[in-house]
Enzyme design. Structure first.
Site, PDB file in Angstrom:
ATOM      1  N   CYS A 116      26.008  -8.918  -2.928  1.00 26.94           N
ATOM      2  CA  CYS A 116      25.866  -9.338  -4.251  1.00 26.94           C
ATOM      3  C   CYS A 116      26.864  -9.524  -5.170  1.00 26.94           C
ATOM      4  O   CYS A 116      26.635  -9.915  -6.516  1.00 26.94           O
ATOM      5  CB  CYS A 116      24.668  -8.102  -4.932  1.00 26.94           C
ATOM      6  SG  CYS A 116      23.554  -7.644  -3.802  1.00 26.94           S
ATOM      7  N   HIS A 147      25.309  -7.667 -12.456  1.00 22.57           N
ATOM      8  CA  HIS A 147      24.231  -8.002 -11.431  1.00 22.57           C
ATOM      9  C   HIS A 147      22.834  -7.511 -11.637  1.00 22.57           C
ATOM     10  O   HIS A 147      22.775  -6.154 -12.162  1.00 22.57           O
ATOM     11  CB  HIS A 147      24.953  -7.549  -9.921  1.00 22.57           C
ATOM     12  CG  HIS A 147      24.020  -7.367  -8.976  1.00 22.57           C
ATOM     13  ND1 HIS A 147      23.141  -8.727  -8.561  1.00 22.57           N
ATOM     14  CD2 HIS A 147      23.715  -6.641  -7.984  1.00 22.57           C
ATOM     15  CE1 HIS A 147      22.548  -8.428  -7.608  1.00 22.57           C
ATOM     16  NE2 HIS A 147      22.732  -6.957  -7.243  1.00 22.57           N
ATOM     17  N   ASN A 188      15.942  -8.485  -7.357  1.00 20.49           N
ATOM     18  CA  ASN A 188      17.517  -8.680  -7.042  1.00 20.49           C
ATOM     19  C   ASN A 188      17.704  -9.750  -6.229  1.00 20.49           C
ATOM     20  O   ASN A 188      17.130  -9.868  -5.124  1.00 20.49           O
ATOM     21  CB  ASN A 188      17.945  -7.346  -6.130  1.00 20.49           C
ATOM     22  CG  ASN A 188      19.259  -7.195  -6.038  1.00 20.49           C
ATOM     23  OD1 ASN A 188      19.955  -8.497  -5.845  1.00 20.49           O
ATOM     24  ND2 ASN A 188      19.686  -6.211  -5.603  1.00 20.49           N
TER      25      ASN A 188
HETATM   26  N1  ACO Z   1       6.458   2.475  -3.638  1.00 19.59           N
HETATM   27  C1  ACO Z   1       6.182   3.612  -3.869  1.00 19.59           C
HETATM   28  N2  ACO Z   1       6.563   4.914  -3.362  1.00 19.59           N
HETATM   29  C2  ACO Z   1       7.925   4.229  -2.984  1.00 19.59           C
HETATM   30  C3  ACO Z   1       8.415   3.031  -2.820  1.00 19.59           C
HETATM   31  C4  ACO Z   1       7.622   1.875  -3.358  1.00 19.59           C
HETATM   32  N3  ACO Z   1       7.768   0.677  -3.279  1.00 19.59           N
HETATM   33  N4  ACO Z   1       9.714   3.014  -2.346  1.00 19.59           N
HETATM   34  C5  ACO Z   1       9.985   4.506  -2.107  1.00 19.59           C
HETATM   35  N5  ACO Z   1       8.675   5.121  -2.367  1.00 19.59           N
HETATM   36  C6  ACO Z   1       8.854   6.600  -2.257  1.00 19.59           C
HETATM   37  C7  ACO Z   1       9.733   7.211  -1.218  1.00 19.59           C
HETATM   38  O1  ACO Z   1       9.063   7.063  -0.024  1.00 19.59           O
HETATM   39  C8  ACO Z   1       9.837   8.748  -1.651  1.00 19.59           C
HETATM   40  O2  ACO Z   1       8.732   9.405  -1.521  1.00 19.59           O
HETATM   41  P1  ACO Z   1       8.830  11.009  -0.860  1.00 19.59           P
HETATM   42  O3  ACO Z   1       9.356  11.525  -1.934  1.00 19.59           O
HETATM   43  O4  ACO Z   1       7.489  11.280  -0.604  1.00 19.59           O
HETATM   44  O5  ACO Z   1       9.713  10.771   0.321  1.00 19.59           O
HETATM   45  C9  ACO Z   1       9.805   8.526  -3.258  1.00 19.59           C
HETATM   46  O6  ACO Z   1       9.365   6.969  -3.413  1.00 19.59           O
HETATM   47  C10 ACO Z   1      11.193   8.686  -4.024  1.00 19.59           C
HETATM   48  O7  ACO Z   1      11.914   7.775  -3.096  1.00 19.59           O
HETATM   49  P2  ACO Z   1      13.532   7.586  -3.444  1.00 19.59           P
HETATM   50  O8  ACO Z   1      14.122   6.522  -2.601  1.00 19.59           O
HETATM   51  O9  ACO Z   1      14.263   8.861  -3.719  1.00 19.59           O
HETATM   52  O10 ACO Z   1      13.230   6.859  -5.090  1.00 19.59           O
HETATM   53  P3  ACO Z   1      14.434   6.644  -6.047  1.00 19.59           P
HETATM   54  O11 ACO Z   1      14.096   7.167  -7.367  1.00 19.59           O
HETATM   55  O12 ACO Z   1      15.984   6.786  -5.496  1.00 19.59           O
HETATM   56  O13 ACO Z   1      14.347   5.054  -6.184  1.00 19.59           O
HETATM   57  C11 ACO Z   1      15.392   3.117  -5.459  1.00 19.59           C
HETATM   58  C12 ACO Z   1      14.220   4.070  -5.164  1.00 19.59           C
HETATM   59  C13 ACO Z   1      14.581   2.244  -6.347  1.00 19.59           C
HETATM   60  C14 ACO Z   1      15.471   1.969  -4.151  1.00 19.59           C
HETATM   61  C15 ACO Z   1      16.696   3.433  -6.159  1.00 19.59           C
HETATM   62  O14 ACO Z   1      17.205   4.222  -5.386  1.00 19.59           O
HETATM   63  C16 ACO Z   1      17.519   2.226  -6.359  1.00 19.59           C
HETATM   64  O15 ACO Z   1      17.354   1.438  -7.006  1.00 19.59           O
HETATM   65  N6  ACO Z   1      18.686   2.219  -5.589  1.00 19.59           N
HETATM   66  C17 ACO Z   1      19.678   0.991  -5.812  1.00 19.59           C
HETATM   67  C18 ACO Z   1      19.213   0.276  -4.564  1.00 19.59           C
HETATM   68  C19 ACO Z   1      19.710  -1.292  -4.914  1.00 19.59           C
HETATM   69  O16 ACO Z   1      19.500  -1.810  -6.052  1.00 19.59           O
HETATM   70  N7  ACO Z   1      19.857  -1.969  -3.907  1.00 19.59           N
HETATM   71  C20 ACO Z   1      20.155  -3.272  -3.892  1.00 19.59           C
HETATM   72  C21 ACO Z   1      21.314  -3.782  -3.167  1.00 19.59           C
HETATM   73  S1  ACO Z   1      22.915  -3.205  -3.903  1.00 19.59           S
HETATM   74  C22 ACO Z   1      22.950  -3.857  -5.523  1.00 19.59           C
HETATM   75  O17 ACO Z   1      22.426  -4.886  -5.630  1.00 19.59           O
HETATM   76  C23 ACO Z   1      23.344  -3.028  -6.400  1.00 19.59           C
END
Ligand code: ACO
Length: 326
Positions: free
Chosen positions: A114, A253, A283
């Site tokens: 990214c 980003h 993204n």
């Molecule tokens: N729909 C519904 N529920 C979901 C989904 C979805 N799409 N995805 C995950 N869940 C559930 C999980 O299974 C979990 O359920 P559980 O509690 O029963 O186990 C619950 O939601 C919470 O999951 P977490 O992963 O703890 O959720 P979080 O609040 O951390 O959000 C997310 C997840 C959005 C991916 C966040 O961690 C994030 O944005 N991280 C950064 C990732 C990113 O941007 N990556 C891109 C590449 S790097 C970059 O570009 C910066």
């Protein structure tokens, strides 16, 4: 006054197909409400079958060249930041060169996930300082939909396809690139990875080939993204003697709205000064910065003399920041 690298044209190209959160509700166990509150994303663009990364890249490049008033034959160098090239060899950049007819340029790809566009901009700036008469095309282009596991709700809601481009030239009027700072930490690669296969590889279609898809520890990535981008920006601004309050616009980003909110809070920058378009495109990895720059430019969000801050974070990990006087 010494010559600086100036952005003389911006362009972007997005595939026509829109995939909304409601569409995703029909294929994975998710909801518009979950995706919107956790990420800020409402829809993303998906490339059609046969619409390869190089085609999106060439579309963005044509727009940037038209704005710059520069012909492809005038280009000296083409850099494409991408983690989703059409093939392993040749590079996406060489395919773009062929597509544009930029026969006088040398062309190569750069993989910094990214942060790929930011790394490309930094590199091009160094080349231009050595060769002030050059014209350089820097592109960020991705078809992440080809490497997304559409059964994995943890990742498939986040990503989209697209391309953005800038044309760079030398200018001695005091505006342009003031400085940039890049960082990497390979020890953390397992938190965000995609092991293989360019998009034209037929093995990608095999469901057992899950190593080709994006894998991510979302929470860890989130924490590192906020901390690392924040540190990079703080360091760059200190080096340049610029206060956060002096910035006209910040283009980060476009990964996740909550990452950007946390970053803005950490840096003491009001969210109104942070450009956000991830609700439309998700993204798009290396493409996200130049797409946002092009939209901000065409919307008139960048006035001559404004201080523009760019920052990015991605797999590797890689991250960094750049400061530009528009
Ligand atoms: N729909 C519904 N529920 C979901 C989904 C979805 N799409 N995805 C995950 N869940 C559930 C999980 O299974 C979990 O359920 P559980 O509690 O029963 O186990 C619950 O939601 C919470 O999951 P977490 O992963 O703890 O959720 P979080 O609040 O951390 O959000 C997310 C997840 C959005 C991916 C966040 O961690 C994030 O944005 N991280 C950064 C990732 C990113 O941007 N990556 C891109 C590449 S790097 C970059 O570009 C910066």
């Amino acid at each position: 006054m010494s010559t600086r690298t100036v952005i003389v044209g911006t362009g972007s190209f997005l595939p026509a197909r829109v995939l909304t959160n409601s569409d995703l509700e029909k294929t994975v166990d998710t909801s518009d409400e979950w995706i919107t509150t956790r990420t800020g994303i409402k829809s993303r663009r998906i490339a059609a079958r046969g619409e390869e990364t190089s085609m999106l890249a060439a579309g963005a490049a044509r727009q940037a060249l038209a704005m710059a008033g520069i012909t492809p034959a005038e280009l000296d160098m083409i850099v494409v930041g991408t983690i989703t090239p059409d093939m392993t060899m040749p590079s996406c950049a060489c395919l773009v060169q062929q597509e544009l007819g930029a026969e006088n340029a040398f062309a190569f790809d750069l993989n910094a996930a990214c942060s790929g566009f930011l790394y490309g901009l930094d590199l091009a700036d160094k080349y231009l300082c050595q060769n002030p008469a050059w014209k350089i095309l820097v592109i960020g282009a991705e078809t992440l939909s080809t490497r997304t596991n559409w059964q994995d709700r943890n990742t498939c809601v986040l990503f989209g396809d697209g391309a953005g481009a800038v044309v760079l030239a030398g200018d001695g009027k005091g505006r342009g690139m003031l400085g940039s700072r890049l960082f990497s930490d390979g020890r953390l690669w397992r938190l965000l990875s995609m092991e293989g296969a360019p998009s034209l590889n037929p093995d990608l279609a095999r469901p057992e080939n899950d190593g080709s898809y994006i894998r991510m520890e979302g929470r860890e990535v989130f924490k590192h993204a906020v901390r690392s981008m924040g540190d990079a920006v703080t360091r760059l601004l200190a080096e340049q003697g610029v206060a956060a309050a002096d910035l006209g616009l910040v283009i980060p980003h476009q990964a996740n709205l909550r990452i950007l909110q946390s970053l803005a809070e950490r840096l003491g920058i009001p969210l109104e000064k942070v450009y956000i378009n991830m609700h439309k495109y998700g993204n798009t990895s290396a493409a996200s910065l130049p797409i946002a720059m092009d939209e901000a430019n065409r919307e008139g969000r960048l006035a001559a003399g404004d201080l523009l801050l760019l920052c990015a974070f991605g797999g590797g990990f890689t991250w960094g920041a750049a400061l530009i006087r528009w």
